[in-house]
Design a protein around this motif. Structure first.
Motif, PDB file in Angstrom:
ATOM      1  N   LYS A   1     -59.556   1.074 -81.487  1.00  0.00           N
ATOM      2  CA  LYS A   1     -60.871   1.661 -81.244  1.00  0.00           C
ATOM      3  C   LYS A   1     -61.967   0.812 -81.878  1.00  0.00           C
ATOM      4  N   LEU A   2     -61.667   0.249 -83.043  1.00  0.00           N
ATOM      5  CA  LEU A   2     -62.644  -0.569 -83.732  1.00  0.00           C
ATOM      6  C   LEU A   2     -62.971  -1.837 -82.927  1.00  0.00           C
ATOM      7  N   VAL A   3     -61.966  -2.445 -82.367  1.00  0.00           N
ATOM      8  CA  VAL A   3     -62.174  -3.650 -81.549  1.00  0.00           C
ATOM      9  C   VAL A   3     -62.987  -3.323 -80.308  1.00  0.00           C
ATOM     10  N   LEU A   4     -62.669  -2.135 -79.711  1.00  0.00           N
ATOM     11  CA  LEU A   4     -63.389  -1.735 -78.511  1.00  0.00           C
ATOM     12  C   LEU A   4     -64.858  -1.505 -78.817  1.00  0.00           C
ATOM     13  N   LEU A   5     -65.143  -0.848 -79.938  1.00  0.00           N
ATOM     14  CA  LEU A   5     -66.533  -0.601 -80.325  1.00  0.00           C
ATOM     15  C   LEU A   5     -67.260  -1.931 -80.600  1.00  0.00           C
ATOM     16  N   PHE A   6     -66.530  -2.871 -81.198  1.00  0.00           N
ATOM     17  CA  PHE A   6     -67.135  -4.176 -81.494  1.00  0.00           C
ATOM     18  C   PHE A   6     -67.520  -4.920 -80.214  1.00  0.00           C
ATOM     19  N   LEU A   7     -66.645  -4.851 -79.208  1.00  0.00           N
ATOM     20  CA  LEU A   7     -66.933  -5.509 -77.929  1.00  0.00           C
ATOM     21  C   LEU A   7     -68.116  -4.860 -77.217  1.00  0.00           C
ATOM     22  N   ILE A   8     -68.174  -3.509 -77.299  1.00  0.00           N
ATOM     23  CA  ILE A   8     -69.286  -2.800 -76.659  1.00  0.00           C
ATOM     24  C   ILE A   8     -70.604  -3.181 -77.320  1.00  0.00           C
ATOM     25  N   ALA A   9     -70.598  -3.356 -78.648  1.00  0.00           N
ATOM     26  CA  ALA A   9     -71.815  -3.716 -79.366  1.00  0.00           C
ATOM     27  C   ALA A   9     -72.281  -5.125 -78.970  1.00  0.00           C
ATOM     28  N   ILE A  10     -71.357  -6.040 -78.847  1.00  0.00           N
ATOM     29  CA  ILE A  10     -71.714  -7.414 -78.450  1.00  0.00           C
ATOM     30  C   ILE A  10     -72.288  -7.436 -77.036  1.00  0.00           C
ATOM     31  N   LEU A  11     -71.674  -6.653 -76.106  1.00  0.00           N
ATOM     32  CA  LEU A  11     -72.149  -6.617 -74.727  1.00  0.00           C
ATOM     33  C   LEU A  11     -73.549  -6.010 -74.644  1.00  0.00           C
ATOM     34  N   SER A  12     -73.789  -4.960 -75.417  1.00  0.00           N
ATOM     35  CA  SER A  12     -75.096  -4.302 -75.424  1.00  0.00           C
ATOM     36  C   SER A  12     -76.163  -5.245 -75.951  1.00  0.00           C
ATOM     37  N   SER A  13     -75.818  -6.020 -76.998  1.00  0.00           N
ATOM     38  CA  SER A  13     -76.775  -6.963 -77.561  1.00  0.00           C
ATOM     39  C   SER A  13     -77.118  -8.065 -76.564  1.00  0.00           C
TER      40      SER A  13
END
Length: 267
Positions: free
Chosen positions: A6-18
């Motif tokens: 879940k942590l990796v998924l949240l990290f990827l979502i944050a990078i995509l949003s940025s």
């Protein structure tokens, strides 16, 4: 194991949003600037008054152009049309020759006729010297004054260009200015149109004969007259000598006869 995923998924979502946020806020790439094309060069302005003032002895012709306002017509043709103009400019001495018969005088024409005569000295197109070869094949050639009796005839022979207006037969003696769109050529006579002066053209006087060589006061020794004079003198001298000899013989014979008579008396 579930928590790290879940942590990796949240990290990827944050990078995509940025990344999406930066794409939305960043300005578009600048468009390359293309300079406007430079304007086409224009032909230099030609001042006919200046040209005729400094080019030669054309003060009479320029004065007539200015007094009749024809200079404005020629100036407009030279600078505001694509065809250009060709002028035939008489020298000042050509105008002075008009005061001698059988040539007519410009002082007897009307203001409108004088204007037509000035317009008669130009063609509504630029012609270089080389163009007159083909132009001579299109006779008669219309002038600014018109066609018909306002037209000119040209002949081109080995580079020599002659103009015939009916009243005037002259030649191009020099090129004053010959750069498109203006050509100015010097002529030796004023061009006189038949439309103004009529077609009853009087014959031009024959040129005066060359003066004969003055005879010398005394004939040359080798000349026929000298021989004749010498022959006459020799014959006269011989006749005088012969006469003197005959007279001496006659006197001697008389003395002989007289002496013979005296001898017979003495005997």
């Amino acid at each position: 194991m579930e928590f790290p995923s879940k942590l990796v998924l949240l990290f990827l979502i944050a990078i995509l949003s940025s990344t999406l946020s930066q794409s939305a806020t960043s300005p578009p790439a600048p468009v390359p600037f293309s300079p406007a094309p430079a304007p086409a060069p224009t032909s230099p302005y030609v001042n006919l008054t200046d040209l005729l003032s400094v080019a030669g002895p054309f003060h009479e012709f320029l004065g007539y152009l200015q007094s009749t306002k024809v200079i404005d017509t020629f100036q407009n043709q030279a600078n505001n049309t694509h065809q250009g103009i060709t002028l035939f400019v008489p020298k000042d001495s050509a105008f002075r020759a008009l005061n001698k018969p059988p040539l007519p005088s410009l002082s007897n024409v009307s203001a409108d006729q004088l204007k037509q005569i000035m317009l008669f000295h130009a063609l509504p197109r630029f012609y270089s010297l080389a163009d007159f070869d083909k132009l001579s094949q299109k006779n008669p050639v219309s002038t600014f004054a018109g066609s018909g009796q306002f037209a000119l005839n040209f002949t081109y022979t080995n580079g020599l260009i002659r103009i015939d207006s009916g009243w005037s037969q002259t030649k191009l003696s020099s090129a004053v200015h010959s750069t498109n769109p203006v050509a100015i050529y010097q002529v030796d006579k004023v061009l006189l149109p038949e439309a103004v002066f009529g077609t009853d053209i009087p014959p031009m006087p024959a040129p005066a004969p060359a003066p004969e060589k003055a005879a010398s006061q005394a004939p040359d020794a080798d000349s026929p007259s000298a021989d004749a004079t010498s022959g006459k003198g020799g014959k006269g001298s011989g006749d005088s000598t012969s006469s003197a000899g005959s007279a001496g013989l006659g006197l001697l014979s008389k003395l002989v006869v007289a002496c013979g008579g005296v001898m017979m008396l003495l005997l």
